[in-house]
Design an enzyme around this catalytic site. Structure first.
Site, PDB file in Angstrom:
ATOM      1  N   HIS A 147     -13.353 -43.779  56.657  1.00 33.30           N
ATOM      2  CA  HIS A 147     -13.310 -45.370  57.776  1.00 33.30           C
ATOM      3  C   HIS A 147     -12.710 -46.042  57.139  1.00 33.30           C
ATOM      4  CE1 HIS A 147     -16.520 -47.287  56.197  1.00 33.30           C
ATOM      5  NE2 HIS A 147     -17.526 -46.428  56.728  1.00 33.30           N
TER       6      HIS A 147
HETATM    7  P1  TYD Z   1     -21.035 -46.406  58.007  1.00 37.03           P
HETATM    8  O1  TYD Z   1     -20.274 -47.071  57.871  1.00 37.03           O
HETATM    9  O2  TYD Z   1     -19.643 -44.684  58.384  1.00 37.03           O
HETATM   10  O3  TYD Z   1     -21.745 -45.470  56.426  1.00 37.03           O
HETATM   11  P2  TYD Z   1     -20.746 -44.575  55.170  1.00 37.03           P
HETATM   12  O4  TYD Z   1     -19.072 -45.862  55.144  1.00 37.03           O
HETATM   13  O5  TYD Z   1     -21.765 -45.239  54.570  1.00 37.03           O
HETATM   14  O6  TYD Z   1     -20.203 -43.554  55.708  1.00 37.03           O
HETATM   15  O7  TYD Z   1     -22.794 -45.960  58.306  1.00 37.03           O
HETATM   16  C1  TYD Z   1     -22.946 -44.557  59.119  1.00 37.03           C
HETATM   17  C2  TYD Z   1     -23.972 -45.079  59.947  1.00 37.03           C
HETATM   18  O8  TYD Z   1     -25.176 -45.589  60.221  1.00 37.03           O
HETATM   19  C3  TYD Z   1     -23.042 -45.653  61.558  1.00 37.03           C
HETATM   20  O9  TYD Z   1     -23.420 -44.479  62.489  1.00 37.03           O
HETATM   21  C4  TYD Z   1     -23.116 -46.418  62.169  1.00 37.03           C
HETATM   22  C5  TYD Z   1     -24.754 -46.638  61.370  1.00 37.03           C
HETATM   23  N1  TYD Z   1     -24.485 -48.310  61.120  1.00 37.03           N
HETATM   24  C6  TYD Z   1     -25.810 -48.827  61.426  1.00 37.03           C
HETATM   25  O10 TYD Z   1     -25.960 -48.537  62.191  1.00 37.03           O
HETATM   26  N2  TYD Z   1     -26.266 -49.944  60.973  1.00 37.03           N
HETATM   27  C7  TYD Z   1     -25.063 -50.612  60.138  1.00 37.03           C
HETATM   28  O11 TYD Z   1     -25.377 -52.306  59.410  1.00 37.03           O
HETATM   29  C8  TYD Z   1     -24.448 -49.815  58.928  1.00 37.03           C
HETATM   30  C9  TYD Z   1     -23.741 -50.113  58.273  1.00 37.03           C
HETATM   31  C10 TYD Z   1     -24.442 -48.454  59.250  1.00 37.03           C
END
Ligand code: TYD
Length: 136
Positions: free
Chosen positions: A51
């Site tokens: 993303h």
């Molecule tokens: P994401 O930011 O996509 O993580 P990464 O980049 O490490 O793969 O977040 C993973 C999941 O967690 C996504 O479903 C959104 C959720 N999330 C929250 O609910 N709260 C938060 O503060 C964060 C950062 C993610």
């Protein structure tokens, strides 16, 4: 101005017989910090990320283990960074596509500029590539 991802070196106080302290003073950070969170126990065969963000800026730190981060800016500029030392961070600017892989023991601290907001995410790679600067 287009900012590209960059390694940030944090101060390292101490020595090998005592151990070390690293720190981030707000005056030395490129944005105002809003929150800090951390991810851990990521299986080695899992790739996280996939993303970019409209507004969020982040600094990732491998406080333990190592993290390989592949980034791509909208102009196609690609980089691969390895975070393998707790005194280093990676600044990830706005509109930077990222993909991360972790060693089994990695703990990733994320220093973030704004609150979690799913509408700030661009999770579709083609949409990320199509987004024009004028649309931002
Ligand atoms: P994401 O930011 O996509 O993580 P990464 O980049 O490490 O793969 O977040 C993973 C999941 O967690 C996504 O479903 C959104 C959720 N999330 C929250 O609910 N709260 C938060 O503060 C964060 C950062 C993610």
């Amino acid at each position: 101005m287009i900012v590209t991802p960059a390694i940030i070196k944090f101060p390292k106080i101490g020595n090998s017989s005592l151990g070390y302290i690293s720190l981030a003073e707000k005056e030395n950070l490129p944005f105002t910090v809003n929150r800090i969170y951390w991810t851990y126990f990521t299986p080695e065969d899992v790739e996280r990320g996939g993303h970019s963000h409209l507004e969020l800026e982040q600094i990732l730190v491998a406080v333990a283990g190592s993290i390989t981060i592949r980034t791509e800016m909208q102009n196609g500029e690609k980089h691969t960074f390895i975070l393998d030392s707790p005194d280093k961070g990676l600044l990830i600017p706005k509109l930077c596509w990222r993909e991360m892989k972790y060693s089994h023991n990695a703990v990733q601290m994320c220093i973030a500029s704004i609150a979690y907001d799913e509408s700030d995410y661009i999770r579709d790679y083609e949409a990320f590539k199509k987004l024009t600067y004028s649309a931002i």
